[in-house]
Design a protein around this motif. Structure first.
Motif, mmCIF file in Angstrom:
data_model
loop_
_atom_site.group_PDB
_atom_site.id
_atom_site.type_symbol
_atom_site.label_atom_id
_atom_site.label_comp_id
_atom_site.label_asym_id
_atom_site.label_seq_id
_atom_site.Cartn_x
_atom_site.Cartn_y
_atom_site.Cartn_z
ATOM 1 N N ARG A 53 0.820 -1.216 0.000
ATOM 2 C CA ARG A 53 0.000 0.000 0.000
ATOM 3 C C ARG A 53 0.850 1.261 0.000
ATOM 4 O O ARG A 53 0.579 2.200 -0.757
ATOM 5 C CB ARG A 53 -0.930 0.010 1.221
ATOM 6 C CG ARG A 53 -1.907 1.194 1.253
ATOM 7 C CD ARG A 53 -2.563 1.354 2.607
ATOM 8 N NE ARG A 53 -1.585 1.717 3.630
ATOM 9 C CZ ARG A 53 -1.852 1.781 4.928
ATOM 10 N NH1 ARG A 53 -3.065 1.499 5.381
ATOM 11 N NH2 ARG A 53 -0.910 2.116 5.796
ATOM 12 N N CYS A 82 -3.856 -0.444 -9.400
ATOM 13 C CA CYS A 82 -4.479 -1.321 -8.411
ATOM 14 C C CYS A 82 -4.313 -2.794 -8.747
ATOM 15 O O CYS A 82 -4.014 -3.604 -7.861
ATOM 16 C CB CYS A 82 -5.954 -0.969 -8.233
ATOM 17 S SG CYS A 82 -6.938 -1.117 -9.757
ATOM 18 N N ALA A 86 -2.263 -5.447 -6.456
ATOM 19 C CA ALA A 86 -2.931 -6.643 -5.947
ATOM 20 C C ALA A 86 -2.126 -7.901 -6.282
ATOM 21 O O ALA A 86 -1.977 -8.801 -5.442
ATOM 22 C CB ALA A 86 -4.340 -6.738 -6.518
ATOM 23 N N HIS A 118 -12.013 -1.988 -10.557
ATOM 24 C CA HIS A 118 -10.959 -1.746 -9.571
ATOM 25 C C HIS A 118 -10.555 -3.082 -8.955
ATOM 26 O O HIS A 118 -11.407 -3.930 -8.669
ATOM 27 C CB HIS A 118 -11.487 -0.796 -8.497
ATOM 28 C CG HIS A 118 -10.573 -0.621 -7.333
ATOM 29 N ND1 HIS A 118 -9.315 -0.076 -7.450
ATOM 30 C CD2 HIS A 118 -10.731 -0.940 -6.012
ATOM 31 C CE1 HIS A 118 -8.744 -0.048 -6.255
ATOM 32 N NE2 HIS A 118 -9.576 -0.566 -5.370
ATOM 33 N N LEU A 120 -8.590 -5.488 -5.994
ATOM 34 C CA LEU A 120 -8.147 -5.633 -4.617
ATOM 35 C C LEU A 120 -7.924 -7.118 -4.360
ATOM 36 O O LEU A 120 -7.885 -7.904 -5.308
ATOM 37 C CB LEU A 120 -9.151 -5.004 -3.650
ATOM 38 C CG LEU A 120 -10.613 -5.432 -3.700
ATOM 39 C CD1 LEU A 120 -11.291 -5.165 -2.353
ATOM 40 C CD2 LEU A 120 -11.354 -4.635 -4.766
ATOM 41 N N ARG A 133 -11.272 -9.256 2.694
ATOM 42 C CA ARG A 133 -10.817 -8.400 1.592
ATOM 43 C C ARG A 133 -9.940 -7.271 2.128
ATOM 44 O O ARG A 133 -10.213 -6.693 3.182
ATOM 45 C CB ARG A 133 -12.007 -7.808 0.832
ATOM 46 C CG ARG A 133 -12.786 -8.827 0.056
ATOM 47 C CD ARG A 133 -13.754 -8.191 -0.930
ATOM 48 N NE ARG A 133 -14.632 -7.218 -0.297
ATOM 49 C CZ ARG A 133 -15.367 -6.333 -0.966
ATOM 50 N NH1 ARG A 133 -15.322 -6.306 -2.285
ATOM 51 N NH2 ARG A 133 -16.159 -5.491 -0.322
ATOM 52 N N ASP A 135 -7.518 -3.818 0.492
ATOM 53 C CA ASP A 135 -7.275 -3.006 -0.696
ATOM 54 C C ASP A 135 -5.948 -2.271 -0.571
ATOM 55 O O ASP A 135 -5.843 -1.282 0.156
ATOM 56 C CB ASP A 135 -8.414 -2.013 -0.892
ATOM 57 C CG ASP A 135 -8.357 -1.322 -2.252
ATOM 58 O OD1 ASP A 135 -7.276 -1.336 -2.878
ATOM 59 O OD2 ASP A 135 -9.383 -0.777 -2.674
ATOM 60 N N ARG A 137 -4.444 -0.396 -2.739
ATOM 61 C CA ARG A 137 -4.352 0.616 -3.786
ATOM 62 C C ARG A 137 -3.386 1.739 -3.452
ATOM 63 O O ARG A 137 -2.637 2.209 -4.288
ATOM 64 C CB ARG A 137 -5.745 1.205 -4.033
ATOM 65 C CG ARG A 137 -5.788 2.254 -5.123
ATOM 66 C CD ARG A 137 -6.416 3.556 -4.619
ATOM 67 N NE ARG A 137 -6.410 4.539 -5.698
ATOM 68 C CZ ARG A 137 -5.454 5.455 -5.839
ATOM 69 N NH1 ARG A 137 -4.439 5.519 -4.987
ATOM 70 N NH2 ARG A 137 -5.489 6.311 -6.828
ATOM 71 N N ALA A 145 -7.657 3.421 3.159
ATOM 72 C CA ALA A 145 -7.772 1.973 3.298
ATOM 73 C C ALA A 145 -6.849 1.487 4.407
ATOM 74 O O ALA A 145 -5.739 1.993 4.581
ATOM 75 C CB ALA A 145 -7.432 1.288 1.985
ATOM 76 N N LEU A 154 -11.856 -0.641 3.112
ATOM 77 C CA LEU A 154 -11.434 -0.594 1.719
ATOM 78 C C LEU A 154 -11.262 0.840 1.244
ATOM 79 O O LEU A 154 -11.781 1.784 1.841
ATOM 80 C CB LEU A 154 -12.459 -1.311 0.835
ATOM 81 C CG LEU A 154 -12.773 -2.767 1.211
ATOM 82 C CD1 LEU A 154 -13.799 -3.340 0.247
ATOM 83 C CD2 LEU A 154 -11.513 -3.618 1.236
ATOM 84 N N ASP A 166 -19.709 -4.849 -5.930
ATOM 85 C CA ASP A 166 -18.624 -5.766 -5.585
ATOM 86 C C ASP A 166 -18.845 -7.040 -6.374
ATOM 87 O O ASP A 166 -19.904 -7.678 -6.244
ATOM 88 C CB ASP A 166 -18.645 -6.111 -4.090
ATOM 89 C CG ASP A 166 -18.259 -4.963 -3.203
ATOM 90 O OD1 ASP A 166 -17.202 -4.363 -3.430
ATOM 91 O OD2 ASP A 166 -19.012 -4.671 -2.243
#
Length: 199
Positions: A53, A82, A86, A118, A120, A133, A135, A137, A145, A154, A166
């Motif tokens: 991140r 992103c 990921a 997007h 994640l 989950r 993220d 990003r 996040a 997120l 989602d």
């Protein structure tokens, strides 16, 4: 979001491939540095998340024109959007035996226009019994996040009234539209024009 459906087995979420190349020396070296400061698998997962991140800038924020998509390249160049970030986080988690997969959202502008997909991730720590989950990003004004195994933190909570959603699937490897956009892009501007609007 509804719980992520149970996968038929965890093996695909531990596997290496051309994109999530967690056997690569760059991934292994990064994982070793992060493991050194982690007492538990949860500590490692948090450290890997924070690293990707915060230490791998999102190229649309940084202005980096390079397009990285393979996990080892993302870590080596410290660059990616992103999807790429990921891939890097999933590789770092799988390297340490933590099952991880790819998740996606469909997001829009504030008026519901210009939908984009997007990327994640979701991880499953032993003993938790569920996928969480995360993220990676990268934060910026308006985006905060956080790593959380409880309530999701997120980058972009979806707004169904705008048509955002989602996607419920948990992918072991990137879906074709995502990979085609990354592999086909000559630079950041070209990539921006190729980002899919649906999976």
């Amino acid at each position: 979001m509804e719980p992520i459906p149970e996968a038929p087995g965890l093996a695909p979420y531990l596997a290496a491939d051309d994109v999530i190349d967690h056997g690569h020396p760059e991934v292994a070296a990064t994982a070793a540095r992060l493991r050194h400061q982690a007492a538990t698998p949860e500590d490692y997962a948090r450290a890997a998340y924070v690293y990707v991140r915060d230490e791998v800038p999102h190229s649309f924020d940084s202005g980096d024109d390079r397009v990285a998509w393979r996990a080892s390249d993302v870590l080596a160049t410290r660059n990616g959007i992103c999807y790429a970030k990921a891939h890097a986080l999933v590789a770092l988690l799988r390297h340490e035996g933590i099952p991880a997969g790819l998740c996606y959202q469909r997001l829009t502008e504030d008026d519901g226009s210009d939908p984009v997909v997007h990327g994640l991730i979701a991880l499953r720590l032993s003993g938790t019994g569920r996928w969480s989950r995360q993220d990676p990003r990268g934060n910026k004004p308006g985006v905060d996040a956080r790593f959380s195994l409880g309530e999701e933190r997120l980058a972009f909570p979806v707004r169904p009234v705008l048509g955002e959603l989602d996607y419920p699937a948990l992918y072991a490897a990137p879906p074709a539209p995502v990979l085609a956009a990354l592999r086909g892009a000559a630079d950041r501007a070209d990539l921006a024009s190729r980002i899919p609007d649906r999976i």
